[in-house]
Design a protein around this motif. Sequence first.
Motif, PDB file in Angstrom:
ATOM      1  N   CYS A  17       0.680  -1.250  -0.072  1.00  0.00           N
ATOM      2  CA  CYS A  17       0.067  -0.121   0.086  1.00  0.00           C
ATOM      3  C   CYS A  17       0.746   1.199   0.050  1.00  0.00           C
ATOM      4  O   CYS A  17       0.356   2.386   0.315  1.00  0.00           O
ATOM      5  CB  CYS A  17      -0.897   0.070   1.222  1.00  0.00           C
ATOM      6  SG  CYS A  17      -2.174  -1.311   1.031  1.00  0.00           S
ATOM      7  N   GLY A  18       2.058   0.901  -0.511  1.00  0.00           N
ATOM      8  CA  GLY A  18       2.693   2.617  -0.684  1.00  0.00           C
ATOM      9  C   GLY A  18       3.818   2.895   0.396  1.00  0.00           C
ATOM     10  O   GLY A  18       4.005   2.315   1.591  1.00  0.00           O
ATOM     11  N   ASP A  19       4.762   3.558   0.180  1.00  0.00           N
ATOM     12  CA  ASP A  19       5.902   4.226   0.749  1.00  0.00           C
ATOM     13  C   ASP A  19       6.787   2.939   1.049  1.00  0.00           C
ATOM     14  O   ASP A  19       7.458   2.671   2.062  1.00  0.00           O
ATOM     15  CB  ASP A  19       5.330   4.562   2.270  1.00  0.00           C
ATOM     16  CG  ASP A  19       5.246   6.331   2.128  1.00  0.00           C
ATOM     17  OD1 ASP A  19       5.167   6.699   0.971  1.00  0.00           O
ATOM     18  OD2 ASP A  19       4.695   6.819   3.097  1.00  0.00           O
ATOM     19  N   SER A  20       7.013   2.307  -0.100  1.00  0.00           N
ATOM     20  CA  SER A  20       8.042   1.327  -0.038  1.00  0.00           C
ATOM     21  C   SER A  20       9.583   2.101  -0.203  1.00  0.00           C
ATOM     22  O   SER A  20      10.506   1.511   0.407  1.00  0.00           O
ATOM     23  CB  SER A  20       8.040   0.307  -1.258  1.00  0.00           C
ATOM     24  OG  SER A  20       8.140   1.039  -2.701  1.00  0.00           O
ATOM     25  N   GLN A  21       9.573   3.167  -0.873  1.00  0.00           N
ATOM     26  CA  GLN A  21      10.661   4.296  -0.911  1.00  0.00           C
ATOM     27  C   GLN A  21      11.861   3.200  -1.768  1.00  0.00           C
ATOM     28  O   GLN A  21      12.897   3.519  -1.957  1.00  0.00           O
ATOM     29  CB  GLN A  21      11.197   4.354   0.272  1.00  0.00           C
ATOM     30  CG  GLN A  21      10.292   5.506   1.047  1.00  0.00           C
ATOM     31  CD  GLN A  21      10.967   6.168   2.218  1.00  0.00           C
ATOM     32  OE1 GLN A  21      10.533   6.019   3.162  1.00  0.00           O
ATOM     33  NE2 GLN A  21      12.114   7.148   1.857  1.00  0.00           N
ATOM     34  N   LEU A  22      11.068   2.448  -2.770  1.00  0.00           N
ATOM     35  CA  LEU A  22      11.970   1.705  -3.730  1.00  0.00           C
ATOM     36  C   LEU A  22      11.456   1.688  -5.093  1.00  0.00           C
ATOM     37  O   LEU A  22      10.378   1.945  -5.228  1.00  0.00           O
ATOM     38  CB  LEU A  22      11.863   0.069  -3.556  1.00  0.00           C
ATOM     39  CG  LEU A  22      12.080  -0.336  -2.030  1.00  0.00           C
ATOM     40  CD1 LEU A  22      11.828  -1.907  -1.611  1.00  0.00           C
ATOM     41  CD2 LEU A  22      13.596  -0.138  -1.460  1.00  0.00           C
ATOM     42  N   MET A  23      12.529   1.652  -5.977  1.00  0.00           N
ATOM     43  CA  MET A  23      12.029   1.840  -7.287  1.00  0.00           C
ATOM     44  C   MET A  23      11.260   0.448  -7.780  1.00  0.00           C
ATOM     45  O   MET A  23      11.684  -0.534  -7.366  1.00  0.00           O
ATOM     46  CB  MET A  23      13.201   1.953  -8.336  1.00  0.00           C
ATOM     47  CG  MET A  23      13.848   3.212  -7.894  1.00  0.00           C
ATOM     48  SD  MET A  23      13.039   4.744  -8.324  1.00  0.00           S
ATOM     49  CE  MET A  23      12.616   4.722 -10.201  1.00  0.00           C
ATOM     50  N   PRO A  24      10.341   0.526  -8.808  1.00  0.00           N
ATOM     51  CA  PRO A  24       9.483  -0.581  -9.035  1.00  0.00           C
ATOM     52  C   PRO A  24      10.446  -1.674  -9.612  1.00  0.00           C
ATOM     53  O   PRO A  24      10.018  -2.860  -9.629  1.00  0.00           O
ATOM     54  CB  PRO A  24       8.860   0.004 -10.384  1.00  0.00           C
ATOM     55  CG  PRO A  24       8.667   1.386 -10.068  1.00  0.00           C
ATOM     56  CD  PRO A  24       9.929   1.826  -9.375  1.00  0.00           C
ATOM     57  N   ASP A  25      11.554  -1.377 -10.197  1.00  0.00           N
ATOM     58  CA  ASP A  25      12.445  -2.572 -10.665  1.00  0.00           C
ATOM     59  C   ASP A  25      13.577  -3.240  -9.411  1.00  0.00           C
ATOM     60  O   ASP A  25      14.231  -3.967  -9.738  1.00  0.00           O
ATOM     61  CB  ASP A  25      13.301  -2.363 -11.645  1.00  0.00           C
ATOM     62  CG  ASP A  25      14.281  -0.956 -11.584  1.00  0.00           C
ATOM     63  OD1 ASP A  25      14.299  -0.336 -10.216  1.00  0.00           O
ATOM     64  OD2 ASP A  25      15.241  -0.819 -12.468  1.00  0.00           O
ATOM     65  N   ASP A  26      13.191  -2.632  -8.134  1.00  0.00           N
ATOM     66  CA  ASP A  26      14.139  -3.269  -7.081  1.00  0.00           C
ATOM     67  C   ASP A  26      13.500  -4.747  -6.849  1.00  0.00           C
ATOM     68  O   ASP A  26      12.388  -5.169  -6.773  1.00  0.00           O
ATOM     69  CB  ASP A  26      13.772  -2.467  -5.965  1.00  0.00           C
ATOM     70  CG  ASP A  26      14.770  -2.941  -4.739  1.00  0.00           C
ATOM     71  OD1 ASP A  26      14.521  -3.881  -4.127  1.00  0.00           O
ATOM     72  OD2 ASP A  26      15.555  -1.923  -4.395  1.00  0.00           O
TER      73      ASP A  26
END
Length: 171
Positions: free
Chosen positions: A34-43
Amino acid sequence: MSKALIVSDSHGLTKELQWVRERHIGEVDIMIHCGDSQLMPDDPSIERFLTVMGNCDFGGYPLETSLDFSGRRFFITHGHKYSVKTSLMSLKYKALQENADIVCFGHSHVLGAEVVGGTLFLNPGSIRLPRERIEKTYMILDLNDDIINLSVFELNGREVKELAREFVLPK
């Protein structure tokens, strides 16, 4: 019977997201962040998670999304655009607009589950910085016809059994 894993607000954690994913990969049918992963989508750490953009995220994620899963309409958002820290009212109106049965959101870092107007609202808390509890939590929903069983887990994989709930939510 279908299962959904729901996590939020991991704020840069990588190996911890991998632990959660690997622990439940054969058990659940879908994984939601639900967000605030603070990671790029390809991580690689966020791989296999259906992820939305939080207020601390950057690039590549949708702000919100809807999907049909196990005969239910899910609406997934971080929640910051709906002021979820003060009230669920704006999110409730959006859920009605989306015809959602289940709403998954984060942002407040506060674990919670409640039915409002026939819609199940779920906040899995945070696996990094929980508020109002000490446990770093995520959820698993077990969807079986009109019965939805909610299990809450700590980051270390221990089920918090006293937080388990059953919801009757007619389709």
